[in-house]
Design a protein around this motif. Structure first.
Motif, PDB file in Angstrom:
ATOM      1  N   GLY A 221      -7.887   7.912 -10.678  1.00  0.00           N
ATOM      2  CA  GLY A 221      -7.836   7.153  -9.443  1.00  0.00           C
ATOM      3  C   GLY A 221      -6.590   7.415  -8.637  1.00  0.00           C
ATOM      4  N   ALA A 222      -6.618   6.923  -7.412  1.00  0.00           N
ATOM      5  CA  ALA A 222      -5.446   7.010  -6.551  1.00  0.00           C
ATOM      6  C   ALA A 222      -4.404   6.015  -7.045  1.00  0.00           C
ATOM      7  CB  ALA A 222      -5.826   6.695  -5.105  1.00  0.00           C
ATOM      8  N   HIS A 223      -3.152   6.347  -6.892  1.00  0.00           N
ATOM      9  CA  HIS A 223      -2.077   5.412  -7.183  1.00  0.00           C
ATOM     10  C   HIS A 223      -1.990   4.440  -6.025  1.00  0.00           C
ATOM     11  CE1 HIS A 223      -0.629   7.757 -10.585  1.00  0.00           C
ATOM     12  NE2 HIS A 223      -0.792   8.825  -9.831  1.00  0.00           N
ATOM     13  N   ILE A 224      -1.383   3.285  -6.262  1.00  0.00           N
ATOM     14  CA  ILE A 224      -1.202   2.286  -5.217  1.00  0.00           C
ATOM     15  C   ILE A 224       0.252   1.866  -5.211  1.00  0.00           C
ATOM     16  CG2 ILE A 224      -1.867  -0.012  -4.394  1.00  0.00           C
ATOM     17  CD1 ILE A 224      -4.547   0.380  -5.840  1.00  0.00           C
ATOM     18  N   VAL A 225       0.864   1.870  -4.033  1.00  0.00           N
ATOM     19  CA  VAL A 225       2.220   1.373  -3.873  1.00  0.00           C
ATOM     20  C   VAL A 225       2.228   0.354  -2.756  1.00  0.00           C
ATOM     21  CG1 VAL A 225       3.333   3.488  -4.718  1.00  0.00           C
ATOM     22  CG2 VAL A 225       2.918   3.211  -2.267  1.00  0.00           C
ATOM     23  N   GLY A 226       3.222  -0.509  -2.763  1.00  0.00           N
ATOM     24  CA  GLY A 226       3.325  -1.537  -1.742  1.00  0.00           C
ATOM     25  C   GLY A 226       3.020  -2.890  -2.341  1.00  0.00           C
ATOM     26  N   ILE A 227       3.145  -3.883  -1.513  1.00  0.00           N
ATOM     27  CA  ILE A 227       2.905  -5.253  -1.958  1.00  0.00           C
ATOM     28  C   ILE A 227       1.471  -5.612  -1.610  1.00  0.00           C
ATOM     29  CG2 ILE A 227       3.564  -7.662  -1.643  1.00  0.00           C
ATOM     30  CD1 ILE A 227       6.371  -6.607  -0.873  1.00  0.00           C
ATOM     31  N   ALA A 228       0.688  -5.881  -2.623  1.00  0.00           N
ATOM     32  CA  ALA A 228      -0.704  -6.278  -2.401  1.00  0.00           C
ATOM     33  C   ALA A 228      -0.710  -7.722  -1.914  1.00  0.00           C
ATOM     34  CB  ALA A 228      -1.488  -6.144  -3.695  1.00  0.00           C
ATOM     35  N   SER A 229      -1.314  -7.936  -0.771  1.00  0.00           N
ATOM     36  CA  SER A 229      -1.342  -9.301  -0.255  1.00  0.00           C
ATOM     37  C   SER A 229      -2.672  -9.576   0.424  1.00  0.00           C
ATOM     38  CB  SER A 229      -0.200  -9.513   0.740  1.00  0.00           C
ATOM     39  OG  SER A 229      -0.348  -8.656   1.837  1.00  0.00           O
ATOM     40  N   GLY A 230      -2.902 -10.835   0.712  1.00  0.00           N
ATOM     41  CA  GLY A 230      -4.112 -11.221   1.413  1.00  0.00           C
ATOM     42  C   GLY A 230      -5.192 -11.682   0.464  1.00  0.00           C
TER      43      GLY A 230
END
Length: 157
Positions: free
Chosen positions: A16-25
């Motif tokens: 899968g793709a990596h994910i960076v950042g703040i997950a919000s919502g």
């Protein structure tokens, strides 16, 4: 905490793709989301260059996996665009900037990547073609990486 807890960074299984950042919502995303949500997202390379946008997300329907993201680059107003199939595992979703990043590739390497046009798509089920694309992006073919996960110890999932 569950495996899909958005407050923790999820390790990649290699498929899968990596994910960076703040997950919000609230609602779906960024760990489970509609593919159409990602269409049109900009793609940036390791040297900070904007190299195009996601035009399509290609599914391995029988295997139940994302095979490739199709990057549209160059051209003007959709005319003369070059399309590039990028292995899904080569991409990193930046949730803060709402874009994808190719941390291992420069703009020049994308310009020189194997490409095609909208009227001449490759046979994406051809394992030789798929292996050459994955090799170019220095990624293990998704069908091989998934096999390791499926054939591994289920307690490791």
């Amino acid at each position: 905490m569950t495996a899909l807890d958005p407050s923790i960074q999820q390790p990649s299984t290699g498929t899968g793709a990596h994910i960076v950042g703040i997950a919000s919502g609230n609602g779906p995303g960024p760990y489970v989301m509609a593919a159409a949500t990602l269409d049109g997202n900009k793609v940036f390379t390791s040297d900070g260059e904007h190299v195009g946008k996601i035009a399509d997300i290609m599914l391995d329907v029988r295997g139940g996996r994302i095979a490739y993201a199709v990057l549209s680059s160059g051209g003007f107003l959709g005319m003369g665009d070059t399309l590039h199939a990028i292995p899904w595992s080569a991409l990193t979703l930046d949730t803060d900037e709402k874009c994808f990043r190719l941390f291992d590739m420069t703009a020049d390497s994308i310009k020189n990547a194997p490409g095609f046009d909208k009227d001449h798509w490759p046979s994406m089920v051809d394992p030789q073609w798929g292996s050459s694309v994955h090799d170019y992006y220095n990624r293990r073919p998704y069908w091989m990486a998934t096999r390791d996960v499926v054939e591994g110890d289920p307690r490791d999932l």
